[in-house]
Design a protein around this motif. Structure first.
Motif, PDB file in Angstrom:
ATOM      1  N   ARG A 110      -6.334  -8.122  -1.811  1.00 58.10           N
ATOM      2  CA  ARG A 110      -6.292  -7.369  -3.070  1.00 58.10           C
ATOM      3  C   ARG A 110      -5.560  -6.039  -2.885  1.00 58.10           C
ATOM      4  O   ARG A 110      -4.793  -5.616  -3.763  1.00 58.10           O
ATOM      5  N   LEU A 111      -5.787  -5.370  -1.761  1.00 56.19           N
ATOM      6  CA  LEU A 111      -5.098  -4.108  -1.503  1.00 56.19           C
ATOM      7  C   LEU A 111      -3.595  -4.320  -1.357  1.00 56.19           C
ATOM      8  O   LEU A 111      -2.793  -3.491  -1.811  1.00 56.19           O
ATOM      9  N   THR A 112      -3.191  -5.408  -0.735  1.00 50.87           N
ATOM     10  CA  THR A 112      -1.765  -5.710  -0.579  1.00 50.87           C
ATOM     11  C   THR A 112      -1.104  -5.921  -1.929  1.00 50.87           C
ATOM     12  O   THR A 112       0.023  -5.462  -2.174  1.00 50.87           O
ATOM     13  N   VAL A 113      -1.788  -6.622  -2.832  1.00 53.44           N
ATOM     14  CA  VAL A 113      -1.253  -6.829  -4.184  1.00 53.44           C
ATOM     15  C   VAL A 113      -1.059  -5.495  -4.889  1.00 53.44           C
ATOM     16  O   VAL A 113      -0.029  -5.241  -5.534  1.00 53.44           O
ATOM     17  N   MET A 114      -2.034  -4.602  -4.756  1.00 53.04           N
ATOM     18  CA  MET A 114      -1.929  -3.294  -5.412  1.00 53.04           C
ATOM     19  C   MET A 114      -0.828  -2.439  -4.790  1.00 53.04           C
ATOM     20  O   MET A 114      -0.160  -1.659  -5.485  1.00 53.04           O
ATOM     21  N   ARG A 115      -0.618  -2.575  -3.488  1.00 51.77           N
ATOM     22  CA  ARG A 115       0.483  -1.841  -2.841  1.00 51.77           C
ATOM     23  C   ARG A 115       1.833  -2.288  -3.411  1.00 51.77           C
ATOM     24  O   ARG A 115       2.713  -1.463  -3.682  1.00 51.77           O
ATOM     25  N   GLN A 116       1.996  -3.587  -3.581  1.00 54.58           N
ATOM     26  CA  GLN A 116       3.253  -4.098  -4.135  1.00 54.58           C
ATOM     27  C   GLN A 116       3.436  -3.630  -5.580  1.00 54.58           C
ATOM     28  O   GLN A 116       4.552  -3.295  -5.996  1.00 54.58           O
ATOM     29  N   MET A 117       2.364  -3.571  -6.341  1.00 54.70           N
ATOM     30  CA  MET A 117       2.452  -3.119  -7.727  1.00 54.70           C
ATOM     31  C   MET A 117       2.755  -1.619  -7.786  1.00 54.70           C
ATOM     32  O   MET A 117       3.478  -1.155  -8.673  1.00 54.70           O
ATOM     33  N   ALA A 118       2.204  -0.848  -6.828  1.00 52.93           N
ATOM     34  CA  ALA A 118       2.439   0.602  -6.808  1.00 52.93           C
ATOM     35  C   ALA A 118       3.903   0.926  -6.550  1.00 52.93           C
ATOM     36  O   ALA A 118       4.424   1.948  -7.033  1.00 52.93           O
ATOM     37  N   LYS A 119       4.570   0.070  -5.795  1.00 54.23           N
ATOM     38  CA  LYS A 119       5.983   0.313  -5.494  1.00 54.23           C
ATOM     39  C   LYS A 119       6.869   0.166  -6.736  1.00 54.23           C
ATOM     40  O   LYS A 119       8.026   0.583  -6.733  1.00 54.23           O
ATOM     41  N   GLY A 120       6.323  -0.408  -7.789  1.00 56.82           N
ATOM     42  CA  GLY A 120       7.093  -0.579  -9.022  1.00 56.82           C
ATOM     43  C   GLY A 120       6.819   0.477 -10.060  1.00 56.82           C
ATOM     44  O   GLY A 120       7.311   0.360 -11.209  1.00 56.82           O
ATOM     45  N   LEU A 121       6.041   1.497  -9.705  1.00 58.05           N
ATOM     46  CA  LEU A 121       5.756   2.556 -10.673  1.00 58.05           C
ATOM     47  C   LEU A 121       7.020   3.363 -10.963  1.00 58.05           C
ATOM     48  O   LEU A 121       7.784   3.686 -10.047  1.00 58.05           O
ATOM     49  N   PRO A 122       7.268   3.724 -12.242  1.00 61.77           N
ATOM     50  CA  PRO A 122       8.457   4.530 -12.573  1.00 61.77           C
ATOM     51  C   PRO A 122       8.299   5.956 -12.028  1.00 61.77           C
ATOM     52  O   PRO A 122       7.196   6.503 -11.993  1.00 61.77           O
ATOM     53  N   GLY A 123       9.420   6.595 -11.635  1.00 60.68           N
ATOM     54  CA  GLY A 123       9.363   7.930 -11.053  1.00 60.68           C
ATOM     55  C   GLY A 123      10.070   8.989 -11.852  1.00 60.68           C
ATOM     56  O   GLY A 123      10.394  10.055 -11.318  1.00 60.68           O
ATOM     57  N   GLU A 124      10.340   8.732 -13.142  1.00 60.30           N
ATOM     58  CA  GLU A 124      11.049   9.728 -13.945  1.00 60.30           C
ATOM     59  C   GLU A 124      10.198  10.989 -14.133  1.00 60.30           C
ATOM     60  O   GLU A 124      10.652  12.117 -13.928  1.00 60.30           O
ATOM     61  N   GLU A 125       8.927  10.790 -14.515  1.00 59.83           N
ATOM     62  CA  GLU A 125       8.068  11.942 -14.777  1.00 59.83           C
ATOM     63  C   GLU A 125       7.537  12.547 -13.476  1.00 59.83           C
ATOM     64  O   GLU A 125       7.472  13.756 -13.302  1.00 59.83           O
ATOM     65  N   ASP A 126       7.137  11.667 -12.551  1.00 57.11           N
ATOM     66  CA  ASP A 126       6.609  12.121 -11.261  1.00 57.11           C
ATOM     67  C   ASP A 126       7.312  11.343 -10.168  1.00 57.11           C
ATOM     68  O   ASP A 126       6.977  10.182  -9.913  1.00 57.11           O
ATOM     69  N   PRO A 127       8.297  11.955  -9.479  1.00 57.94           N
ATOM     70  CA  PRO A 127       9.050  11.243  -8.431  1.00 57.94           C
ATOM     71  C   PRO A 127       8.169  10.748  -7.288  1.00 57.94           C
ATOM     72  O   PRO A 127       8.536   9.810  -6.582  1.00 57.94           O
ATOM     73  N   LYS A 128       6.993  11.378  -7.114  1.00 56.19           N
ATOM     74  CA  LYS A 128       6.121  10.996  -6.018  1.00 56.19           C
ATOM     75  C   LYS A 128       4.949  10.126  -6.489  1.00 56.19           C
ATOM     76  O   LYS A 128       3.927  10.018  -5.798  1.00 56.19           O
ATOM     77  N   ALA A 129       5.094   9.493  -7.656  1.00 56.66           N
ATOM     78  CA  ALA A 129       4.003   8.672  -8.203  1.00 56.66           C
ATOM     79  C   ALA A 129       3.659   7.519  -7.261  1.00 56.66           C
ATOM     80  O   ALA A 129       2.484   7.258  -6.967  1.00 56.66           O
ATOM     81  N   THR A 130       4.701   6.839  -6.781  1.00 61.55           N
ATOM     82  CA  THR A 130       4.467   5.709  -5.875  1.00 61.55           C
ATOM     83  C   THR A 130       3.871   6.188  -4.563  1.00 61.55           C
ATOM     84  O   THR A 130       2.919   5.595  -4.041  1.00 61.55           O
ATOM     85  N   GLU A 131       4.421   7.269  -4.025  1.00 60.35           N
ATOM     86  CA  GLU A 131       3.935   7.791  -2.745  1.00 60.35           C
ATOM     87  C   GLU A 131       2.462   8.187  -2.835  1.00 60.35           C
ATOM     88  O   GLU A 131       1.668   7.897  -1.925  1.00 60.35           O
ATOM     89  N   LYS A 132       2.062   8.828  -3.932  1.00 55.30           N
ATOM     90  CA  LYS A 132       0.677   9.242  -4.101  1.00 55.30           C
ATOM     91  C   LYS A 132      -0.245   8.031  -4.246  1.00 55.30           C
ATOM     92  O   LYS A 132      -1.351   8.000  -3.690  1.00 55.30           O
ATOM     93  N   ALA A 133       0.216   7.039  -5.015  1.00 50.31           N
ATOM     94  CA  ALA A 133      -0.600   5.825  -5.199  1.00 50.31           C
ATOM     95  C   ALA A 133      -0.795   5.104  -3.863  1.00 50.31           C
ATOM     96  O   ALA A 133      -1.908   4.643  -3.545  1.00 50.31           O
ATOM     97  N   LEU A 134       0.272   5.002  -3.074  1.00 49.97           N
ATOM     98  CA  LEU A 134       0.169   4.357  -1.768  1.00 49.97           C
ATOM     99  C   LEU A 134      -0.756   5.138  -0.838  1.00 49.97           C
ATOM    100  O   LEU A 134      -1.486   4.537  -0.033  1.00 49.97           O
ATOM    101  N   ASP A 135      -0.723   6.448  -0.949  1.00 48.98           N
ATOM    102  CA  ASP A 135      -1.611   7.264  -0.121  1.00 48.98           C
ATOM    103  C   ASP A 135      -3.072   7.029  -0.497  1.00 48.98           C
ATOM    104  O   ASP A 135      -3.944   6.939   0.384  1.00 48.98           O
ATOM    105  N   HIS A 136      -3.364   6.916  -1.802  1.00 48.70           N
ATOM    106  CA  HIS A 136      -4.723   6.614  -2.238  1.00 48.70           C
ATOM    107  C   HIS A 136      -5.175   5.244  -1.701  1.00 48.70           C
ATOM    108  O   HIS A 136      -6.315   5.107  -1.232  1.00 48.70           O
ATOM    109  N   LEU A 137      -4.284   4.285  -1.787  1.00 50.75           N
ATOM    110  CA  LEU A 137      -4.626   2.934  -1.313  1.00 50.75           C
ATOM    111  C   LEU A 137      -4.874   2.925   0.188  1.00 50.75           C
ATOM    112  O   LEU A 137      -5.750   2.193   0.683  1.00 50.75           O
ATOM    113  N   LYS A 138      -4.097   3.726   0.921  1.00 50.64           N
ATOM    114  CA  LYS A 138      -4.289   3.824   2.370  1.00 50.64           C
ATOM    115  C   LYS A 138      -5.668   4.391   2.686  1.00 50.64           C
ATOM    116  O   LYS A 138      -6.358   3.924   3.604  1.00 50.64           O
TER     117      LYS A 138
END
Length: 457
Positions: free
Chosen positions: A301-329
């Motif tokens: 389940r965590l792996t699925v969420m990691r893959q989904m986090a990599k698809g987050l748009p970064g226009e408003e927050d360029p570090k959105a994916t990085e922050k989400a991956l850090d939370h998952l870690k």
């Protein structure tokens, strides 16, 4: 060269009866004419079987002709034919119908002693072979292979094979005890007096899906099958059942554990994916049981969420994916060490982070997945352990061995190569025979029903 094969039968009175069975002729010598051919061997066995069976029946009928009370011979009313299926072909038998003697008290005036004696018209060994091979391959292939090596051409078909499997499975099911809520044996004060148990038993349970016959398309009509494997010190056994059909799932698992010598003072570790129907299955079977949520399903389940986090748009927050991956870690690290409280806090932090992002398809999908994951962890928090500690001590933390069991028990026969649609009853009964075969128990089961099979082996 001409070779005549005869069978010489000596009756119980010492009379010798000779039957010509086959004549083998050879005019040339080569690899192709060396010894008996397959067709000659099958023909020889079929005629030999018929000679022996007919003589057995003839002698038995002669011994049962007289009245057991007065000794007078019973009068003959008529004859009819009786067909018996054997490993070496059908045998047609003459079955006389006798009138009861006046000194006998009976509900009917006449009876057929052979029909009464041979209540089952298929010999145990043929039933065993049909059930065994049908559990390992399709019904059609079972017919082909048995007809290829035994003199059974045109005598068996897929319907007869399927019915034989169901009869065997029904008999196995009837022999199982009734379902109970709790299977703890004896009193707690007596458990400490039991002999020292062997190594702990590890039980892994998982589910799979089988295509149902009632489905109108490939995406519809699937039903769930639960399968598992129990690993003891020098023994492993599998079990399986259809969830919507089986009325004795807990009894089924209990019988597997008892067959491996489980004692009430023995540790049993249950590993499962945390599904509701699996959680209720494993409780109240052993007082020293330990219930663990499978690490494989958490990381999946965590792996699925990691893959989904990599698809987050970064226009408003360029570090959105990085922050989400850090939370998952962080979530994974807390769960690895069994800290459910901090893991749920980290999940909540992730949901706050996603809620602050600009709404979009990727954000909405990940947000829903994270919420489902939070409910999943919350529901199974009592079964989450310190996986890191268990791993360092060489203890099991994952049901990887059960994934192979699902493939062996369910997928190979029901899903991958067999394009059949199944009824819940048909799939459940076949699963019981298949697990008996995979556990190397089917022969013992038949020998328990028919002791003559053990004596003849």
């Amino acid at each position: 060269m001409k070779a005549k094969v005869q069978v010489v039968i000596e009756s119980e009175h010492g009379q010798l009866i000779v039957h010509d069975v086959a004549t083998i002729t050879r005019t040339t010598f080569s690899t192709g004419t060396l010894g008996l051919s397959l067709s000659e061997g099958k023909n020889l066995l079929q005629h030999l079987q018929a000679s022996i069976v007919n003589q057995q029946v003839s002698e038995w009928l002669r011994d049962t002709r007289d009245c057991p009370i007065c000794g007078s011979p019973r009068s003959l009313k008529g004859h009819h034919s009786l067909v018996c299926q054997t490993v070496f072909g059908k045998v047609q038998l003459d079955s006389p119908r006798l009138r009861h003697c006046p000194c006998e008290k009976a509900d009917h005036r006449s009876f057929s002693p052979l029909s009464k004696r041979l209540s089952e018209r298929t010999t145990p060994e043929l039933a065993y072979l049909e059930a065994k091979w049908a559990s390992l391959m399709s019904y059609g292939l079972t017919v082909d292979i048995l007809s290829e090596v035994l003199p059974l051409e045109g005598q068996i078909n897929t319907t007869s094979i399927r019915r034989q499997v169901e009869r065997v499975a029904d008999r196995v099911e009837q022999a199982m005890g009734p379902e109970k809520g709790i299977y703890l044996e004896g009193m707690e004060r007596d458990w400490g007096k039991l002999p020292r148990p062997e190594e702990p038993i590890t039980v892994g349970i998982d589910g799979g899906f089988v295509r149902g016959r009632d489905g109108k398309s490939r995406g519809e009509g699937h039903f769930e099958v639960i399968a598992g494997k129990s690993i003891a010190e020098n023994d492993s056994k599998c079990f399986a059942y259809v969830t919507r059909y089986d009325e004795k799932p807990k009894r089924r698992l209990y019988e597997v554990l008892k067959s491996q010598g489980m004692q009430m003072n023995q540790q049993v570790t249950f590993l499962s994916d945390g599904a509701e129907n699996v959680r209720t299955l494993q409780y109240d079977l052993n007082p020293h049981a330990e219930y663990i949520l499978d690490w494989f399903h958490i990381t999946m389940r965590l792996t699925v969420m990691r893959q989904m986090a990599k698809g987050l748009p970064g226009e408003e927050d360029p570090k959105a994916t990085e922050k989400a991956l850090d939370h998952l870690k962080r979530i994974k690290w807390y769960l690895w060490h069994g800290n459910v409280y901090r893991a749920l806090q980290a999940v909540e932090d992730l949901t706050w982070h996603l809620d602050c992002l600009e709404p979009g398809e990727a954000q909405a999908k990940l947000f829903k997945t994270v919420e489902d994951f939070e409910r999943y962890i919350h529901s199974n928090q009592t079964n989450i352990t310190n996986y890191g500690y268990r791993y360092r001590n060489g203890e099991r933390i994952s049901t990887g061995f059960v994934e192979s069991t699902i493939n062996q028990v369910v997928s190979k026969r029901f899903v991958k190569k067999q394009q059949m649609r199944w009824t819940e009853r048909g799939a459940h009964l076949l699963l019981q025979v298949r697990t008996k075969v995979l556990n190397d128990q089917l022969r013992d089961t038949f020998e328990g029903w028919y002791p003559e099979m053990k004596e003849a082996a």
